[in-house]
Motif scaffolding. Structure first.
Motif, PDB file in Angstrom:
ATOM      1  N   UNK A 153      26.287  -2.893 -20.678  1.00 32.52           N
ATOM      2  CA  UNK A 153      25.245  -1.822 -21.219  1.00 32.52           C
ATOM      3  C   UNK A 153      25.008  -2.751 -22.970  1.00 32.52           C
ATOM      4  N   UNK A 154      23.582  -2.987 -23.838  1.00 36.20           N
ATOM      5  CA  UNK A 154      24.065  -3.013 -25.051  1.00 36.20           C
ATOM      6  C   UNK A 154      24.781  -1.982 -26.146  1.00 36.20           C
ATOM      7  N   UNK A 155      25.443  -2.744 -26.984  1.00 34.52           N
ATOM      8  CA  UNK A 155      25.963  -1.886 -27.656  1.00 34.52           C
ATOM      9  C   UNK A 155      24.755  -1.528 -29.880  1.00 34.52           C
ATOM     10  N   UNK A 156      23.383  -2.261 -29.058  1.00 34.30           N
ATOM     11  CA  UNK A 156      22.666  -2.950 -30.339  1.00 34.30           C
ATOM     12  C   UNK A 156      23.412  -3.921 -31.454  1.00 34.30           C
ATOM     13  N   UNK A 157      24.720  -2.848 -31.122  1.00 36.34           N
ATOM     14  CA  UNK A 157      25.252  -3.928 -32.624  1.00 36.34           C
ATOM     15  C   UNK A 157      26.599  -5.194 -32.229  1.00 36.34           C
ATOM     16  N   UNK A 158      26.587  -6.416 -32.618  1.00 39.00           N
ATOM     17  CA  UNK A 158      27.334  -7.581 -32.293  1.00 39.00           C
ATOM     18  C   UNK A 158      28.206  -7.223 -32.742  1.00 39.00           C
ATOM     19  N   UNK A 159      29.257  -6.709 -31.380  1.00 40.87           N
ATOM     20  CA  UNK A 159      30.854  -6.350 -31.994  1.00 40.87           C
ATOM     21  C   UNK A 159      31.884  -7.742 -33.177  1.00 40.87           C
ATOM     22  N   UNK A 160      31.404  -9.380 -32.668  1.00 39.62           N
ATOM     23  CA  UNK A 160      32.119  -9.838 -33.418  1.00 39.62           C
ATOM     24  C   UNK A 160      31.490 -10.583 -35.327  1.00 39.62           C
ATOM     25  N   UNK A 161      30.239  -9.347 -34.925  1.00 37.17           N
ATOM     26  CA  UNK A 161      29.950  -9.656 -36.506  1.00 37.17           C
ATOM     27  C   UNK A 161      30.246  -8.568 -37.146  1.00 37.17           C
ATOM     28  N   UNK A 162      29.240  -7.800 -36.300  1.00 33.12           N
ATOM     29  CA  UNK A 162      29.966  -6.361 -37.577  1.00 33.12           C
ATOM     30  C   UNK A 162      31.248  -5.866 -38.416  1.00 33.12           C
TER      31      UNK A 162
ATOM     32  N   UNK B 120       9.877   2.859 -31.684  1.00 32.44           N
ATOM     33  CA  UNK B 120      10.166   1.552 -32.814  1.00 32.44           C
ATOM     34  C   UNK B 120       9.392   1.863 -33.970  1.00 32.44           C
ATOM     35  N   UNK B 121      10.076   2.966 -34.573  1.00 37.73           N
ATOM     36  CA  UNK B 121      10.207   3.526 -36.020  1.00 37.73           C
ATOM     37  C   UNK B 121      11.875   3.863 -36.200  1.00 37.73           C
ATOM     38  N   UNK B 122      11.640   3.950 -38.113  1.00 43.59           N
ATOM     39  CA  UNK B 122      13.269   3.888 -38.785  1.00 43.59           C
ATOM     40  C   UNK B 122      13.547   2.304 -38.931  1.00 43.59           C
ATOM     41  N   UNK B 123      14.842   2.063 -38.018  1.00 39.93           N
ATOM     42  CA  UNK B 123      15.224   1.012 -37.912  1.00 39.93           C
ATOM     43  C   UNK B 123      16.008  -0.008 -39.411  1.00 39.93           C
ATOM     44  N   UNK B 124      16.507   1.246 -40.028  1.00 37.73           N
ATOM     45  CA  UNK B 124      17.138   1.516 -41.541  1.00 37.73           C
ATOM     46  C   UNK B 124      18.678   0.622 -41.465  1.00 37.73           C
ATOM     47  N   UNK B 125      19.147   1.120 -40.322  1.00 43.61           N
ATOM     48  CA  UNK B 125      20.815   0.535 -40.346  1.00 43.61           C
ATOM     49  C   UNK B 125      20.745  -0.860 -40.085  1.00 43.61           C
ATOM     50  N   UNK B 126      19.147  -1.499 -39.421  1.00 50.35           N
ATOM     51  CA  UNK B 126      19.465  -3.037 -40.106  1.00 50.35           C
ATOM     52  C   UNK B 126      18.977  -3.813 -40.990  1.00 50.35           C
ATOM     53  N   UNK B 127      18.110  -2.960 -42.186  1.00 52.84           N
ATOM     54  CA  UNK B 127      17.984  -3.489 -43.290  1.00 52.84           C
ATOM     55  C   UNK B 127      19.487  -2.604 -44.254  1.00 52.84           C
ATOM     56  N   UNK B 128      19.935  -2.113 -43.623  1.00 51.80           N
ATOM     57  CA  UNK B 128      21.398  -1.274 -44.429  1.00 51.80           C
ATOM     58  C   UNK B 128      23.024  -2.598 -44.011  1.00 51.80           C
ATOM     59  N   UNK B 129      22.918  -3.355 -43.309  1.00 48.72           N
ATOM     60  CA  UNK B 129      23.818  -4.056 -42.896  1.00 48.72           C
ATOM     61  C   UNK B 129      23.693  -4.929 -43.476  1.00 48.72           C
ATOM     62  N   UNK B 130      24.926  -5.572 -44.250  1.00 52.52           N
ATOM     63  CA  UNK B 130      25.176  -6.456 -44.988  1.00 52.52           C
ATOM     64  C   UNK B 130      25.511  -7.587 -43.980  1.00 52.52           C
ATOM     65  N   UNK B 131      26.113  -7.192 -42.593  1.00 51.17           N
ATOM     66  CA  UNK B 131      27.205  -8.165 -42.110  1.00 51.17           C
ATOM     67  C   UNK B 131      25.116  -8.937 -41.116  1.00 51.17           C
ATOM     68  N   UNK B 132      24.799  -8.163 -40.901  1.00 47.30           N
ATOM     69  CA  UNK B 132      23.333  -8.540 -40.327  1.00 47.30           C
ATOM     70  C   UNK B 132      23.931  -8.593 -38.835  1.00 47.30           C
TER      71      UNK B 132
END
Lengths: 1020, 201
Positions: free
Chosen positions: A108-117, A170-182
């Motif tokens: 299942x997806x983590x929705x955050x890339x383990x390699x990049x986080x 389909x709302x929010x998505x703030x984490x994607x904005x806040x994540x410096x590592x993308x």
């Protein structure tokens, strides 16, 4: 870290294993298997490994910090290049045959890339959606974007798809904005991968007792009724209350706490007729810790039986009860009631039939262990059988094998058990996989690469100091920030900081970063003991490009905060001193060259009973030569005295088969009527002389497994040896195996438990006697259903599935009467030789003395280890006060002895059943074959060094060296000494005796120690 | 400094395999003991240079403890017997300097003996506490004792005394008698000449 479908060459044995479940069992098994040359796919259904142990505050019986001992293992898994951790995953299919399976995994997806986080936590900070925190048993909240716990491995955040606003609305998505590592990946999709593996190890752990069962006791209705798991989180520094035990209703400290045992265990109404094995002990642990948190608290534990049958458990229990004034009541309160003043009412009947009412501030439910929720699913996809309680079905002779060859089971899914037993099984399964996949060993693994070491010889010391809170283990006593600030002012210290847990994976990364950023060239970690944690930090040093010898620890936990718990100021001052001394020594540390020593690829197994035979076979089946030494004429040991196992099969048949296999195996050399006359050397290179009675054989071997066994205690109580009617359970076994086991004259049998055990002559519980009595009572009943059988016992320790025997015995009319050690049964007889035995005892149920005229009295006598002193002395391994070998770590290294290369299994370790012995012997083989499989060892480079300028060639060092590690050579006309590094063990006798101070020791240098002495003296 | 406030400073040299492990296990078991001890970990008490305890007392310790494996159980075979030889010299020098021999203790606790370690440390702390700061029980000014202890530590690093210790160790192993009295006699005899210099300190 996602495993891609590796090269799939069908038909050939694979060198990899799938481990399902990342709890302590799965983690241990994975680590062991990589050491045995196998690649591991560690599949975990949640987002991080660690399992339940990562959620515990402390572990019994030592009350050691749970995460502190687990975290180094998690870190090791995280950095092991031969373990692919696959999180959020489940097993869909296992196709193929042993040695050559294809497994299908859904990820299942983590929705955050383990390699990049980077694990910075910005996503959590910005996430708008609050969810309850599963890690803290929902007693606190976290966010949809989160990490399970701060020390989690992988050190990567993930998003809960059930509650994420972006994924659902389909709302929010703030984490994607806040994540410096993308690192945020909302477009991640479920993946299905196929992997070729040679074997499968199932370690899915246990499931939770159903809420309906807990609700019967008011859980979910009354705020102050907590499950033990919730209470555990309250105790923990990283828990919802930062380690304060408070009532959820009013946040006050509870002054009266009740623990109710057997919640969801030994309970027919919920289908869990078995005993969960661990709750009695964990309740004692939690009760002691609750007292540590609040010395005023009055704590009561309600037991049916106190089942503390593990090694050292009874002693720990007795000490906990007396030191903490715990009250033990034999009763099972049926429910919890709420009363209006915020207290909880318990109504219970004690064994004398009296009813009692009592109020408590908090009630803790000691919930049992259930089979995992997805047990049926796992069984279906793997094709294995389950037992009637939905645990994996296994046989007593092959406790780790499921019904499908090539698939093994370990940990709680095999049956409820504690951490050491789970860890033991984990190493056992590693041995079995290694045997199955011997042909493919090493084919799929890579070797860890460290960056090149920085040359620091010309640099001034730049010391970094890391002071650990260890949750509240240190910080609860020592003012950690004060110590940190103090360290900043010490000479050569250029950086000092404090960490909640220095051993967690995120801290290792932090450490590496800091070392690089501040160009540190010496590191001091001020935390627990170097004995357990130095290797972890040294590996981190190497990752940061520093030689591992540039490291020093200050032990401010085991030798400070834990032993001065009531003197915080003194403890803080001591911690400052210890840090100052460590820093002073660190300034003198230098890089030391590593050396690689060869390993003799063979084993010596001492003892040819069930444990030794199993271990020898498990070593040989992994492809290593093995010498088996048995002091008696025949192999087989004392298990041959048993005439039936719990399932009614004959152990002698099984052991006969085992002996045959051992005798036939081309890699096993067996010596009977032989003993180990002497042994010397060290891991990888032992030499032993075997006295065969006809002469002496010299054997070279890389490791030793001690399986020296035990024997029955010889009783003098209860007219034993004075009447033919009195016998031990083993003697009854013999009779039951004979052609005419029971005469018609016998009408009444009395069994007496704990004869000589639990405080009388043997201080410990022998673990197996209750089960054996139940088994034999049922065998007698099967022969003669009308036979009256009465069992006098203290606590009926029918743990695990043995509870079935206990229930069956009761159903078949066996009478059980509890006695106390102060008032044991009394046996008398008249002068006639055939006299029946009169047994008098107090029956607390009836409230009166009962008298039975017994035709047969059977004594459960307990197990005494064979005298270990000669071998212990030769090998320099410690033994307990009870003469069992003392393992390196009771929780996580249960079959290793503190001396490298020496392992223990069977009764020499502690009393245990045959199936437990088999698993432990396999575990010993799994651990022992690791240096053999590796082929070389890298000892700590703490060897001696001779300064030839100062050396006068007197030869004193050479003559005193216990390892012949110093030789004298000619330098021109002068005699000089030099160290043979491969033989030196670093004791330092040569340095202490050298007349001209020409010899110094690696890491323990003269100037280093002198600087420690001087730094000590600077203390206020 | 009044006696109530006096907290002796004790330095310990513990071997990695037995006493250091015992100290750790005392911690894991939460056995409590006085907070006076500071520990230097060494791999084996055989590493104990005879100068270490003298230097520790010279630089400010009120008591020094050496903890190793029980006789016959040394992880490295016989390091603890060598430690007994070094310890005998330390005791001999302390006696000659007029320092109470009770300020220095060498004892054993196996890895399995956390409670025993606690017992030893608790008793030793009490013992040193009763002696008071260095010089008090001795009725000699601490300063002058420190000067002579520093000199003695230096002497213990000198070839003459160390050659005596080598001979004492050799005799000990030859004789096979590891009792403390015998070892003390051996050290006295073998170091006699070199010890004369200590007398003049």
């Amino acid at each position: 870290m996602v495993a891609s479908s590796a090269s799939s060459t069908s038909g050939i044995t694979k060198g990899s294993v799938l481990v399902l479940g990342g709890g302590v069992a799965g983690v241990q098994s994975a680590l062991d298997m990589t050491e045995l040359g196998l690649k591991v796919y560690l599949v975990e259904k949640s987002a991080s490994i660690g399992g339940v142990m990562a959620r515990l505050d402390k572990t019994f019986p030592t009350n050691d910090c749970s995460l502190c001992i687990l975290a180094p293992k998690l870190v090791e898994v995280g950095r092991n290049p031969n373990i692919d951790i696959i999180t959020n995953a489940e097993l869909l299919k296992v196709a193929g045959t042993p040695g050559n399976f294809t497994v299908t995994i859904k990820k299942r997806p983590r929705y955050i890339d383990e390699e990049v986080c980077t694990g910075c936590g910005q996503c959590t900070l910005y996430c708008l959606k609050q969810i309850s925190d599963d890690y803290n048993e929902k007693l606190s909240s976290t966010h949809a974007a989160h990490i399970d716990y701060s020390q989690a491995v992988p050190t990567s955040y993930h998003i809960d798809p059930k509650s994420c606003l972006r994924l659902n609305f389909e709302t929010c998505g703030l984490c994607a904005v806040a994540c410096q590592a993308k690192a945020i990946r909302f477009d991640q999709r479920e993946e299905v991968v196929e992997l070729p593996v040679g074997a499968v190890v199932l370690a899915p752990g246990f499931g939770r007792i159903k809420n309906e069962v807990l609700q019967r006791y008011g859980w979910g209705k009354f705020a102050d009724v907590l499950t033990a798991f919730e209470h555990e989180r309250l105790m923990c520094a990283s828990g919802p209350t930062n380690g304060e035990i408070v009532r959820p209703s009013d946040e006050k400290h509870p002054k009266k706490i009740a623990f109710l045992q057997c919640i969801g265990s030994r309970d027919r109404t919920c289908g869990n007729d078995y005993c969960s094995s661990v709750c009695c002990m964990y309740a004692i642990k939690q009760a002691s810790l609750a007292r540590e948190h609040d010395p005023e608290a009055e704590i009561t534990l309600f037991y049916m039986d106190v089942r503390t049958h593990g090694k050292g458990f009874d002693a720990a229990r007795e000490r906990a009860i007396s030191e903490n004034n715990l009250r033990i009541i034999y009763a099972r309160p049926p429910r919890v009631e709420d009363v209006f003043d915020g207290r909880l009412l318990l109504t219970y009947a004690t064994e004398d039939g009296e009813h009692h009412y009592e109020y408590f501030d908090m009630v803790v439910l000691s919930q049992g262990l259930e089979s995992p929720d997805d047990a049926e699913l796992i069984a279906r996809v793997t094709g294995i059988d389950l037992n009637e309680y939905q645990f994996a079905a296994t046989g007593l002779n092959a406790p780790l094998a499921t019904s499908r060859p090539g698939i093994y089971v370990i940990g709680a899914f095999q049956g409820p058990k504690d951490i050491p037993d789970s860890v033991t099984q984990a190493s056992g399964a590693a041995a079995l996989c290694s045997s199955l996949l011997t042909a493919a060993r090493g084919t799929e693994i890579v070797h860890a690469q460290y960056p090149a070491e920085r040359d620091v010889t010309t640099e001034e010391p730049r010391i970094g100091v890391f002071v650990c809170h260890c949750g509240i283990n240190i910080a609860g006593v020592v003012d950690v920030r004060n110590v940190r600030d103090y360290a900043r002012g010490l000479p050569n210290v250029v950086y000092a900081t404090d960490n909640l847990y220095s051993c967690s994976q995120d801290t290792q990364k932090h450490l590496t970063d800091i070392i690089k950023e501040h160009r540190l060239n010496r590191v001091v970690v001020s935390a627990c003991t170097p004995r357990t944690h130095e290797p972890l930090f040294q590996a981190t040093m190497r990752e940061a490009g520093l030689n591992r010898s540039l490291f020093e620890m200050a032990n401010i936990r085991d030798q400070c905060s834990w032993v001065h718990m009531h003197e915080p100021e003194e403890a803080t001052s001591k911690a400052r001193d210890l840090v100052r001394m460590a820093v002073a020594k660190a300034a003198h540390l230098v890089s030391l060259a590593e050396q690689l020593l060869p390993v003799t690829p063979s084993a010596l197994v001492v003892g040819g009973g069930l444990a030794g035979l199993t271990a020898a076979l498990a070593v040989a089946e992994q492809g290593f030569a093995c010498t088996l030494v048995e002091k008696n004429k025949e192999l087989g040991g004392r298990s041959l005295l048993l005439t039936a196992d719990r399932s009614g099969n004959s152990p002698s048949e099984m052991i006969g088969g085992l002996v045959e296999k051992v005798r036939q195996h081309r890699l096993i050399t067996t010596y009977t009527k032989a003993t180990v006359a002497s042994t010397s050397g060290y891991v990888g290179s032992f030499t032993s002389a075997i006295d065969t009675g006809r002469g002496s054989e010299v054997v070279n071997h890389g490791i030793i497994i001690l399986a020296t066994g035990g024997r029955p205690y010889r009783p003098s109580q209860y007219l034993y040896n004075q009447s033919d009617r009195v016998m031990t359970q083993l003697e009854l076994e013999k009779r039951l195996g004979s052609s005419r086991p029971l005469s018609n004259q016998i009408k009444q049998v009395v069994m007496i438990q704990c004869v000589g055990s639990r405080g009388d002559d043997l201080a410990y519980c022998s673990r197996v006697c209750c089960g054996q009595a139940l088994k034999n009572a049922l065998r007698l009943k099967a022969l003669q259903p009308s036979l009256a059988i009465t069992i006098f016992y203290r606590d009926m320790r029918a743990y695990g599935f043995q509870e079935d025997l206990y229930r069956k015995a009761r159903e078949q009319g066996v009478i059980f009467i509890r006695y106390t050690p102060e008032n044991p049964p009394k046996a008398t007889k008249d002068a006639t030789p055939k006299s029946r035995i009169s047994i008098k005892a107090y029956d607390s149920l009836l409230g009166e003395e009962v008298e039975l005229a017994a035709d047969m009295v059977v004594l459960a006598v307990g197990i005494v280890p064979e005298d270990p002193s000669t071998l212990a002395r030769m090998l320099k391994v410690p033994v307990t006060a009870e003469n069992f070998y003392l393992e390196a770590h009771v929780k996580l290294r249960p079959v290793d002895l503190p001396v490298d290369g020496v392992y223990v299994c069977g009764l020499a370790h502690s009393p245990k059943t045959m199936d437990e012995t088999i698993a432990q012997a396999q575990a010993a083989a799994g651990r022992a074959c690791q240096p053999l499989a590796r082929g070389s060892i890298v000892p700590e480079p703490i060897v001696s060094q001779v300064d030839s300028e100062l050396c006068i060639g007197c030869g004193a060092c050479q003559s005193f060296c216990p390892y012949k590690a110093i030789e004298i050579y000619k330098e021109g006309k002068l005699r000089k000494a030099r160290t043979l590094k491969a033989s030196c063990k670093g004791c330092g006798v040569c340095a202490a005796r050298c007349p001209t101070m020409a010899i110094d020791m690696g890491r323990f240098t003269l100037e280093g120690i002198r600087s420690q002495i001087h730094a000590f003296a600077e203390g206020e | 400094m009044t006696n109530e406030q006096y907290r002796p400073k004790i330095l310990g040299f513990l071997c990695n395999w037995c006493c250091y492990t015992a100290a750790d296990s005392a911690g894991v078991g939460r056995y409590q003991y006085p907070p006076n001890l500071r520990v230097i970990r060494i791999m084996c008490t055989g590493r104990l240079d005879p100068s270490f305890p003298l230097e520790a007392l010279a630089s400010g310790a009120d008591g020094v403890f050496v903890g190793g494996c029980h006789p016959g159980e040394c992880h490295y075979q016989d390091g603890n017997y060598h430690a007994l030889v070094s310890a005998a010299l330390v005791h001999e020098i302390l006696a000659r300097l007029g320092v109470s021999r009770e300020r220095f203790l060498i004892e054993w606790a196996s890895a399995a003996e956390g409670p025993n370690f606690v017992k030893i440390i608790t008793a030793f702390t009490k013992q040193v506490e009763q002696l008071g700061p260095l010089g008090l029980a001795e009725k000699i000014p601490a300063e002058s004792l420190r000067v002579s202890l520093t000199q003695a530590a230096k002497a213990a690093r000198d070839r003459k005394l160390r050659t005596g210790l080598i001979n004492a160790s050799r005799e000990m192993f030859k004789g096979g008698d590891f009792s403390r009295t015998t070892i003390a006699q051996l050290v006295q005899a073998k170091c006699e000449k070199a010890l004369h210099e200590v007398d003049s300190l």
